[in-house]
Structure formats: structure tokens, C-alpha cells
Design a protein around this motif. Structure first.
Motif, PDB file in Angstrom:
ATOM      1  N   SER A  78     -11.645  44.487  64.017  1.00  0.00           N
ATOM      2  CA  SER A  78     -10.455  45.148  64.615  1.00  0.00           C
ATOM      3  C   SER A  78      -9.648  44.098  65.143  1.00  0.00           C
ATOM      4  O   SER A  78      -8.329  44.449  65.539  1.00  0.00           O
ATOM      5  CB  SER A  78     -11.052  46.035  65.906  1.00  0.00           C
ATOM      6  OG  SER A  78     -11.544  45.343  66.924  1.00  0.00           O
ATOM      7  N   ARG A  79      -9.942  42.908  65.651  1.00  0.00           N
ATOM      8  CA  ARG A  79      -9.356  41.839  66.167  1.00  0.00           C
ATOM      9  C   ARG A  79      -8.750  40.946  65.151  1.00  0.00           C
ATOM     10  O   ARG A  79      -8.384  39.839  65.130  1.00  0.00           O
ATOM     11  CB  ARG A  79     -10.203  41.155  67.102  1.00  0.00           C
ATOM     12  CG  ARG A  79     -10.817  41.976  68.336  1.00  0.00           C
ATOM     13  CD  ARG A  79     -11.766  41.000  69.107  1.00  0.00           C
ATOM     14  NE  ARG A  79     -11.117  40.003  69.978  1.00  0.00           N
ATOM     15  CZ  ARG A  79     -11.870  39.174  70.553  1.00  0.00           C
ATOM     16  NH1 ARG A  79     -13.212  39.786  71.172  1.00  0.00           N
ATOM     17  NH2 ARG A  79     -11.548  38.224  71.213  1.00  0.00           N
ATOM     18  N   GLY A  80      -9.049  41.327  63.922  1.00  0.00           N
ATOM     19  CA  GLY A  80      -8.459  40.662  62.757  1.00  0.00           C
ATOM     20  C   GLY A  80      -9.268  39.359  62.307  1.00  0.00           C
ATOM     21  O   GLY A  80      -8.558  38.520  61.717  1.00  0.00           O
ATOM     22  N   LEU A  81     -10.292  39.279  62.657  1.00  0.00           N
ATOM     23  CA  LEU A  81     -11.170  37.877  62.358  1.00  0.00           C
ATOM     24  C   LEU A  81     -11.910  37.899  61.256  1.00  0.00           C
ATOM     25  O   LEU A  81     -12.313  36.881  60.974  1.00  0.00           O
ATOM     26  CB  LEU A  81     -12.235  37.526  63.689  1.00  0.00           C
ATOM     27  CG  LEU A  81     -11.297  37.580  65.009  1.00  0.00           C
ATOM     28  CD1 LEU A  81     -12.137  37.168  66.298  1.00  0.00           C
ATOM     29  CD2 LEU A  81     -10.484  36.401  65.090  1.00  0.00           C
ATOM     30  N   ILE A  82     -12.257  38.874  60.796  1.00  0.00           N
ATOM     31  CA  ILE A  82     -13.076  39.304  59.680  1.00  0.00           C
ATOM     32  C   ILE A  82     -12.693  40.322  58.740  1.00  0.00           C
ATOM     33  O   ILE A  82     -11.994  41.266  59.316  1.00  0.00           O
ATOM     34  CB  ILE A  82     -14.850  39.216  60.078  1.00  0.00           C
ATOM     35  CG1 ILE A  82     -14.579  40.760  60.529  1.00  0.00           C
ATOM     36  CG2 ILE A  82     -15.214  38.270  60.724  1.00  0.00           C
ATOM     37  CD1 ILE A  82     -16.135  41.396  60.505  1.00  0.00           C
ATOM     38  N   THR A  83     -13.005  40.098  57.502  1.00  0.00           N
ATOM     39  CA  THR A  83     -12.882  41.552  56.538  1.00  0.00           C
ATOM     40  C   THR A  83     -14.118  41.779  55.960  1.00  0.00           C
ATOM     41  O   THR A  83     -15.004  41.075  56.040  1.00  0.00           O
ATOM     42  CB  THR A  83     -11.799  41.065  55.568  1.00  0.00           C
ATOM     43  OG1 THR A  83     -12.530  40.046  54.660  1.00  0.00           O
ATOM     44  CG2 THR A  83     -10.571  40.758  55.850  1.00  0.00           C
ATOM     45  N   ARG A  84     -14.400  43.180  55.710  1.00  0.00           N
ATOM     46  CA  ARG A  84     -15.685  43.503  54.943  1.00  0.00           C
ATOM     47  C   ARG A  84     -15.170  44.292  53.735  1.00  0.00           C
ATOM     48  O   ARG A  84     -14.204  45.128  53.650  1.00  0.00           O
ATOM     49  CB  ARG A  84     -16.315  44.438  55.915  1.00  0.00           C
ATOM     50  CG  ARG A  84     -16.915  43.982  57.167  1.00  0.00           C
ATOM     51  CD  ARG A  84     -17.993  44.923  57.883  1.00  0.00           C
ATOM     52  NE  ARG A  84     -16.951  45.673  58.625  1.00  0.00           N
ATOM     53  CZ  ARG A  84     -17.495  46.647  59.521  1.00  0.00           C
ATOM     54  NH1 ARG A  84     -18.697  46.930  59.588  1.00  0.00           N
ATOM     55  NH2 ARG A  84     -16.783  47.371  60.272  1.00  0.00           N
ATOM     56  N   GLU A  85     -15.889  44.161  52.517  1.00  0.00           N
ATOM     57  CA  GLU A  85     -15.689  44.711  51.230  1.00  0.00           C
ATOM     58  C   GLU A  85     -17.090  44.567  50.559  1.00  0.00           C
ATOM     59  O   GLU A  85     -18.221  44.292  50.879  1.00  0.00           O
ATOM     60  CB  GLU A  85     -14.875  43.721  50.517  1.00  0.00           C
ATOM     61  CG  GLU A  85     -15.509  42.302  50.361  1.00  0.00           C
ATOM     62  CD  GLU A  85     -14.480  41.180  49.553  1.00  0.00           C
ATOM     63  OE1 GLU A  85     -14.846  40.456  48.956  1.00  0.00           O
ATOM     64  OE2 GLU A  85     -13.234  41.346  50.154  1.00  0.00           O
ATOM     65  N   ARG A  86     -17.039  45.853  49.443  1.00  0.00           N
ATOM     66  CA  ARG A  86     -18.161  45.872  48.572  1.00  0.00           C
ATOM     67  C   ARG A  86     -18.237  44.834  47.676  1.00  0.00           C
ATOM     68  O   ARG A  86     -17.209  44.356  47.082  1.00  0.00           O
ATOM     69  CB  ARG A  86     -18.210  47.273  48.083  1.00  0.00           C
ATOM     70  CG  ARG A  86     -18.213  48.322  48.967  1.00  0.00           C
ATOM     71  CD  ARG A  86     -19.591  48.435  49.599  1.00  0.00           C
ATOM     72  NE  ARG A  86     -19.483  49.450  50.651  1.00  0.00           N
ATOM     73  CZ  ARG A  86     -20.633  49.730  51.375  1.00  0.00           C
ATOM     74  NH1 ARG A  86     -21.820  48.922  51.212  1.00  0.00           N
ATOM     75  NH2 ARG A  86     -20.822  50.605  52.207  1.00  0.00           N
ATOM     76  N   SER A  87     -19.384  44.599  47.243  1.00  0.00           N
ATOM     77  CA  SER A  87     -19.776  43.464  46.250  1.00  0.00           C
ATOM     78  C   SER A  87     -19.475  43.930  44.976  1.00  0.00           C
ATOM     79  O   SER A  87     -19.679  45.084  44.657  1.00  0.00           O
ATOM     80  CB  SER A  87     -21.238  43.104  46.252  1.00  0.00           C
ATOM     81  OG  SER A  87     -21.453  42.298  45.240  1.00  0.00           O
TER      82      SER A  87
END
Length: 308
Positions: A78-87
Motif C-alpha cells: 500500500s506504501r508502494g514499496l513492493i509488488t506481488r504477482e503470480r509466478s
């Protein structure tokens, strides 16, 4: 170890924990507006070292339960420090990456931590800093995951090493076998002979495991100049069972052979079972036994010999 000894040791560990957590608390205070918790900083550290990192692997590395890890990652996202995605290879695996902002945030945290720890170390003189770092490495070796194949190096002595050989012989043999200071005095005289005699047919080695002194051995000219003497085999308790003793004995024997000696002799005592097993495995044979009580306990002195 009896109950009283255990209680004393537990009290010592707890006192250290209180001291150390106090030091860490000072280091973690940071500026008043420090915006990242320790778990958040640890996540950013792991992600900047391994990009991308599967959420399951991150949880294992930081020992986080699934619910807490999910909330922690949601805050950072939410703070723009990481992203998450599916492999792409396995849709069941979720990968986490740091954003450019996340890398910048970690760089700031890393710089701040370096400055704080550097400030702590600068409070102490160089010798005390070295003692502190050695103690930290010792704790890590004992309670952490040991490397499966620690790097073993045999090298000539450097300044301070021969004094260490005397001190460790005295301390270890007093603790494990009850030898008194006469034994340490004998070791000091032998070490002095190595220090003052520049002889191409003698050598001394210090064994290191992952950069820490772990043992020693020497090869000297005997009374019969055609026979070498194996001297001052020492193994730190942490180095036993790792092949260090075998390597030291082999190095000494091969050096004697290369120097043209026709045999190697050594003197030991009957209670040093581990050392005697090493000598026997290297091909030495017991050739003489004499009663001896010069270091405190009653002993049998043994002469072992290996013919080339």
C-alpha cells in the motif's frame, strides 16, 4: 553438569540477553520519525538481496506465519514499496519484488544502520572491537547453522600466533586433563626454539577454519639429525572431528619426507587417546613407554616413530 552449574550458566545467558537487547534497543531507536518497523526492514532487506522472492520462501526465512506475513506485505504494498504477482511457472506461487521506492527505502535504512553500528564500535579501541567481533563470531558458530564444509587453511605463523599456541595448550590441557603450569612452560620452550631457529628443515603450521585459528603442528630437527620430530599438535574443540588433525599430521609427515629425513618421531602421553589414534592412522608405531608424573596426573610417556 549439576543443577547449580546449570543455574549459573542460565543466569549468565539471561544477563547477556538483557544487555544485548538494551544495546539493540538503542540502535533501533533511530530518528523520532523512523517510519519502518523491524519486520518491515527485514522484508525489504530480503527482497533487495533476492529479487523476486516467493512468499513461502520469505516466510521461512523470517519465520512468519501466513496471516502476519500477508498483513505485513499488504502494508508495504500500500506504501508502494513492493509488488506481488503470480509466478508464470506455478500460479499457486506468489512472488514479491521491491519497487524502486522500496530499494530507495532500504538504502536509507541500511545507511542509517551502518552509521549507528559504526558509532557503537567507535566507542571502543581497536583491540576491544576485535574481541567483540570474535565473540560474536563464536556465538554465531555455536548457535547458528555451521557451514557443511568450512574452509581449512594451513599457513605459517604470523605475529601473535606462537603466543596463542602456548596459551591454548596451557588452557586446554589443564581443563581436559589436569596438566599444570609445568606443561605450559614446556610448550613455551618448544615454541621459543621454533621462533629463534631459522632452519629450512623445520616448519610450523597454524590451521584455520573459516579464518579462525583451529590448531597447530610443528616439524623440527631431532637429536639424530636424520630424524624429524613432530611437535605441538593442537586441535581446538570446535575443530575436532572435521579432519583438521589428520591434515596437520599429514602435512608434517610429508614435509619431513621432502626434507630427506629417514623417520619422524614424536612424544606423547597415554591419556591422549584422540591424538594417539591420529598417529596410528598415519602409520606411526609405539616404540617406547616410560612412567612419567611431571605435569600433575600420573602419566605414561610414549615415543612413536614412523620410518620412511
Amino acid at each position: 553438569m549439576n543443577d547449580a552449574e546449570l543455574a549459573d550458566r542460565v543466569a549468565t545467558v539471561r544477563a547477556f540477553n538483557r544487555l544485548y537487547t538494551g544495546v539493540i534497543g538503542v540502535l533501533d531507536e533511530g530518528p523520532a520519525d523512523a517510519e519502518y518497523s523491524l519486520p518491515e526492514a527485514r522484508v525489504l532487506f530480503e527482497l533487495t538481496q533476492r529479487d523476486p522472492l516467493a512468499v513461502t520462501d520469505l516466510r521461512k526465512r523470517l519465520d512468519l506465519d501466513a496471516g502476519y506475513a500477508s498483513r505485513l506485505l499488504a502494508r508495504l504494498e500500500s506504501r508502494g514499496l513492493i509488488t506481488r504477482e503470480r509466478s508464470d511457472e506455478d500460479a499457486r506461487r506468489q512472488l514479491v519484488r521491491p519497487t524502486d521506492a522500496g530499494r530507495d527505502a532500504f538504502a536509507l535504512l541500511n545507511r542509517r544502520s551502518t552509521e549507528q553500528i559504526g558509532g557503537l564500535l567507535r566507542r571502543f579501541p581497536d583491540e576491544d572491537q576485535r574481541r567483540l567481533l570474535t565473540a560474536m563470531r563464536t556465538i554465531g558458530d555455536v548457535v547458528g547453522d555451521r557451514p557443511r564444509d568450512p574452509a581449512l587453511v594451513l599457513r605459517p605463523p604470523r605475529p601473535g600466533d606462537l603466543g596463542w599456541v602456548v596459551q591454548r595448550h596451557g588452557a586446554l590441557y589443564a581443563r581436559e586433563y589436569g596438566f599444570d603450569t609445568r606443561f605450559e612452560g614446556l610448550v613455551a620452550r618448544i615454541v621459543a626454539d621454533f621462533a629463534v631457529h631459522d632452519d629450512a628443515r623445520q616448519a610450523f603450521w597454524i590451521a584455520e577454519l573459516d579464518g579462525e585459528r583451529a590448531g597447530s603442528i610443528g616439524c623440527a630437527r631431532g637429536a639424530d639429525t636424520d630424524v624429524a620430530k613432530l611437535r605441538l599438535l593442537l586441535l581446538e574443540p570446535s575443530a575436532r572431528g572435521r579432519g583438521v588433525g589428520k591434515r596437520l599430521v599429514t602435512e608434517c609427515v610429508e614435509f619431513a619426507r621432502a626434507c630427506g629425513y629417514r623417520a619422524v618421531e614424536l612424544s606423547t602421553v597415554s591419556i591422549l587417546d584422540a591424538a594417539r589414534a591420529l598417529y596410528r592412522a598415519a602409520g606411526f608405531e609405539l616404540v617406547e613407554e616410560t612412567a612419567f608424573d611431571g605435569w600433575g596426573p600420573e602419566l605414561t610417556e610414549e615415543i612413536w616413530r614412523l620410518e620412511f
